[in-house]
Design a protein around this motif. Structure first.
Motif, short mmCIF file in Angstrom:
data_model
loop_
_atom_site.label_atom_id
_atom_site.label_comp_id
_atom_site.label_asym_id
_atom_site.label_seq_id
_atom_site.Cartn_x
_atom_site.Cartn_y
_atom_site.Cartn_z
N THR A 293 0.83 -1.22 0.00
CA THR A 293 0.00 0.00 0.00
C THR A 293 0.86 1.26 0.00
OG1 THR A 293 -0.20 -0.24 2.38
CG2 THR A 293 -2.14 -0.83 1.09
N VAL A 294 2.04 1.18 0.61
CA VAL A 294 2.94 2.35 0.64
C VAL A 294 3.30 2.72 -0.80
CG1 VAL A 294 5.13 3.27 1.49
CG2 VAL A 294 3.88 1.60 2.86
N GLU A 295 3.63 1.70 -1.58
CA GLU A 295 4.00 1.96 -2.98
C GLU A 295 2.80 2.49 -3.76
OE1 GLU A 295 5.85 -1.66 -4.44
OE2 GLU A 295 7.20 -1.59 -2.70
N GLU A 296 1.63 1.93 -3.45
CA GLU A 296 0.40 2.37 -4.14
C GLU A 296 0.10 3.84 -3.80
OE1 GLU A 296 -2.61 -0.64 -3.54
OE2 GLU A 296 -4.07 1.01 -3.53
N PHE A 297 0.24 4.20 -2.52
CA PHE A 297 0.01 5.61 -2.12
C PHE A 297 0.96 6.52 -2.91
CE2 PHE A 297 -1.29 4.53 2.59
CZ PHE A 297 -2.50 4.06 2.13
N CYS A 298 2.22 6.10 -2.99
CA CYS A 298 3.21 6.94 -3.65
C CYS A 298 2.87 7.10 -5.13
CB CYS A 298 4.61 6.34 -3.46
SG CYS A 298 5.89 7.38 -4.18
N ARG A 299 2.48 5.99 -5.78
CA ARG A 299 2.10 6.07 -7.20
C ARG A 299 0.95 7.05 -7.39
NH1 ARG A 299 3.10 0.68 -7.53
NH2 ARG A 299 0.96 0.11 -7.03
N THR A 300 -0.05 6.95 -6.50
CA THR A 300 -1.23 7.82 -6.61
C THR A 300 -0.83 9.28 -6.42
OG1 THR A 300 -2.55 6.04 -5.72
CG2 THR A 300 -3.56 8.22 -5.68
N PHE A 301 0.01 9.55 -5.43
CA PHE A 301 0.42 10.95 -5.20
C PHE A 301 1.19 11.48 -6.42
CE2 PHE A 301 0.03 10.27 -0.42
CZ PHE A 301 -1.08 11.08 -0.33
N ARG A 302 1.99 10.62 -7.01
CA ARG A 302 2.76 11.09 -8.16
C ARG A 302 1.82 11.44 -9.33
NH1 ARG A 302 7.96 8.71 -11.36
NH2 ARG A 302 8.16 10.59 -12.59
N GLN A 303 0.81 10.58 -9.55
CA GLN A 303 -0.15 10.87 -10.63
C GLN A 303 -0.85 12.20 -10.37
OE1 GLN A 303 -2.59 7.38 -10.51
NE2 GLN A 303 -1.07 6.13 -11.59
N ARG A 304 -1.26 12.39 -9.14
CA ARG A 304 -1.96 13.63 -8.81
C ARG A 304 -1.02 14.83 -8.97
NH1 ARG A 304 -4.57 11.94 -3.11
NH2 ARG A 304 -6.15 10.47 -3.82
N ALA A 377 -3.38 16.00 -1.56
CA ALA A 377 -3.91 14.86 -0.83
C ALA A 377 -5.45 14.88 -0.90
CB ALA A 377 -3.42 14.87 0.61
N SER A 378 -5.95 14.92 -2.12
CA SER A 378 -7.41 14.87 -2.37
C SER A 378 -7.60 14.04 -3.63
CB SER A 378 -7.97 16.26 -2.66
OG SER A 378 -7.79 17.11 -1.58
N ASP A 379 -8.82 13.51 -3.83
CA ASP A 379 -9.01 12.67 -5.01
C ASP A 379 -8.99 13.51 -6.30
OD1 ASP A 379 -11.54 13.83 -5.19
OD2 ASP A 379 -12.47 12.21 -4.03
N THR A 380 -8.81 12.81 -7.42
CA THR A 380 -8.60 13.53 -8.69
C THR A 380 -9.79 14.41 -9.08
OG1 THR A 380 -7.10 11.79 -9.32
CG2 THR A 380 -7.84 13.21 -11.09
N PRO A 381 -11.05 13.95 -8.97
CA PRO A 381 -12.15 14.87 -9.33
C PRO A 381 -12.10 16.16 -8.51
CG PRO A 381 -12.97 12.63 -9.05
CD PRO A 381 -11.55 12.60 -8.62
N THR A 382 -11.75 16.07 -7.24
CA THR A 382 -11.65 17.28 -6.41
C THR A 382 -10.53 18.18 -6.92
OG1 THR A 382 -12.39 16.00 -4.51
CG2 THR A 382 -11.35 18.11 -4.03
N LEU A 383 -9.41 17.56 -7.28
CA LEU A 383 -8.28 18.36 -7.77
C LEU A 383 -8.64 19.02 -9.11
CD1 LEU A 383 -5.34 15.95 -6.84
CD2 LEU A 383 -5.98 18.08 -5.69
N GLU A 384 -9.41 18.30 -9.94
CA GLU A 384 -9.83 18.89 -11.23
C GLU A 384 -10.70 20.12 -10.99
OE1 GLU A 384 -9.77 14.70 -13.76
OE2 GLU A 384 -11.71 15.58 -13.19
N ARG A 385 -11.64 19.99 -10.09
CA ARG A 385 -12.52 21.14 -9.79
C ARG A 385 -11.70 22.30 -9.21
NH1 ARG A 385 -16.31 20.81 -5.92
NH2 ARG A 385 -15.48 18.90 -5.05
N ALA A 386 -10.75 21.93 -8.34
CA ALA A 386 -9.92 22.97 -7.70
C ALA A 386 -9.12 23.73 -8.75
CB ALA A 386 -8.98 22.32 -6.68
N MET A 387 -8.52 23.00 -9.68
CA MET A 387 -7.69 23.68 -10.69
C MET A 387 -8.56 24.52 -11.63
SD MET A 387 -4.58 23.25 -9.95
CE MET A 387 -4.99 23.15 -8.22
N ASP A 388 -9.79 24.04 -11.91
CA ASP A 388 -10.71 24.86 -12.73
C ASP A 388 -11.01 26.17 -12.00
OD1 ASP A 388 -10.77 22.87 -14.59
OD2 ASP A 388 -12.74 22.07 -14.01
#
Ligand SMILES: Cc1ncc(COP(=O)(O)O)c(C=O)c1O
Length: 402
Positions: A293-304, A377-388
């Motif tokens: 899960t540590v590796e998975e968290f890191c992958r997700t953070f990098r994508q975001r 540290a938020s999900d991608t849809p939230t980050l999309e709305r935030a950047m918009d």
């Protein structure tokens, strides 16, 4: 007499943690029903992995609910020794490890243990907001050395050499860094180590709390890996908060020279005693269980990170440097602020909150005036709305000022 008069000079001077205060205020506004996207989070948005939670449940069921030794459960200290050997190639004995109530508490104990009044601690800026306050609470003097975005937000060997004085007691190295997400390369650590080798009165504090959240191109390395001779005067501070999404469990640890760890343990014996017994059982499971899960968290953070950085890069009047770790970016909004005739990043953060419903942490909290810390540290849809929202706010602002 007013109750204020009872406060010690120490208590009267200390500021509360700005990041925690801003975060609490934003949560209150959201609970009140305000439409705010919170990009202030200083913690992973994931739940603690199930296996770790189950270990805690088992510990409770088995009655592991009493005081533990001050320095931590022997099994946890052994698990930390094994982790430091396995993951960091650093050898420590069990008595060189102290378990505390979070890495923050480890650092607090450390400053209390090593600082005398007036001792200087070199803190590279941008810095985590608690370092200077903790140093001052221990009677020390923070010596802030600032690095710009163009310098990669990293302390150079030349800056370090210039900052060291006969009163320097310690230097802090935090890589990956909160709030910039910058990581020191092996060559940069080597250059710092060469300076430190010339100044044997300087203790090195390596805050490795984000070690697992990095994508700088190689395995995590701290300054002791680069210069093993520094191990005799380095204290490594770390914990389970960020890597295992365990911020609320409050388990951190320090590893270093036995006399320093022993002094920290004595101090802790008169304050918190031990960290929570149940959390310690959970931390054993975290360190000894699967690390998938540590590796998975890191992958997700990098994508975001890649998504948010990509969006920021396209925005006018925003300058940003990619991060190579953590879950933060520290873009510079000074062009946008200048257009509005302000150089005050706190006012700009307030403007973003009121106009765009976007909560970020002003850089001045981290000694980085003009920047804003954006947590992904938020999900991608939230980050999309935030950047918009951010893009729209900056466009409106541009239109407004013509
Ligand atoms: C750089 C840095 N060090 C230490 C800590 C403290 O972590 P813990 O939750 O283990 O106290 C934090 C938390 O935000 C941090 O950002």
């Amino acid at each position: 007499m007013s109750a204020e008069n009872f406060l010690s000079r120490r208590a009267a001077a200390v500021q509360s943690s700005s990041t925690l205060a801003i975060g609490a205020e934003i949560k209150r506004l959201v609970a009140d029903g305000q439409d705010i996207i919170n990009l202030c989070a200083g913690e992973p948005d994931f739940d603690t992995p199930v296996a770790i939670r189950q270990a805690a449940t088992r510990a409770m069921a088995e009655g592991q609910t009493r005081y533990t030794p001050v320095a931590g459960l022997p099994m946890l200290r052994q698990a930390i020794v094994a982790k430091l050997q396995r993951e960091n190639e650093l050898h420590y004995e069990e008595q060189q490890v102290l378990v505390s109530c979070g890495c923050k508490h480890s650092l607090y104990n450390l400053f209390q243990a090593v600082l005398n009044p007036g001792d200087e601690v070199i803190i590279p800026a941008p810095y985590w907001t608690s370092y200077p306050e903790m140093v001052m609470l221990a009677g020390g003097q923070p010596m802030i050395v600032s690095s710009t975005m163009a310098e990669g937000f990293k302390l150079t060997a030349a800056q370090l050499q210039q900052a060291v004085s006969p009163r320097t007691r310690a230097v802090l190295i935090n890589s990956p860094n909160n709030p910039s997400g910058a990581c020191y390369s092996a060559a940069e650590l080597r250059a710092l180590a060469e300076v430190l080798m010339l100044h044997e009165q300087v203790l090195v504090i390596s805050d490795d709390i984000y070690e697992h959240l990095q994508w700088s191109g190689g395995p995590f390395r701290n300054i002791v890996n680069i210069e093993p001779q520094l191990q005799a005067r380095t204290v490594v501070c770390n914990g389970v908060s960020k890597a295992y999404a365990m911020t609320g469990w409050r388990i951190g640890y320090a590893a270093g020279p036995a006399p320093i760890i022993a002094a920290m343990t004595r101090i802790q014996s008169h304050s918190t005693s031990n960290a929570s017994a149940i959390s310690q059982a959970a931390a054993i499971a975290a360190l000894e269980g699967s690390q998938d899960t540590v590796e998975e968290f890191c992958r997700t953070f990098r994508q975001r990170h890649d998504y948010v950085y990509g969006r920021l890069e396209q925005m006018p009047d925003v300058q940003c440097r990619p991060a190579t770790g953590t879950f933060y970016l520290l873009p510079d909004f000074q062009p946008a602020m200048a257009r509005n005739g302000t150089s005050d990043d706190v006012a700009f953060a307030q403007w973003l909150l009121e106009r765009a419903g976007l909560a970020v942490v002003p850089g001045s909290v981290f000694g980085a005036q003009g920047q804003q810390r954006i947590s992904f540290a938020s999900d991608t849809p939230t980050l999309e709305r935030a950047m918009d929202r951010l893009q729209d706010a900056l466009a409106v602002r541009k239109g407004r000022q013509g």
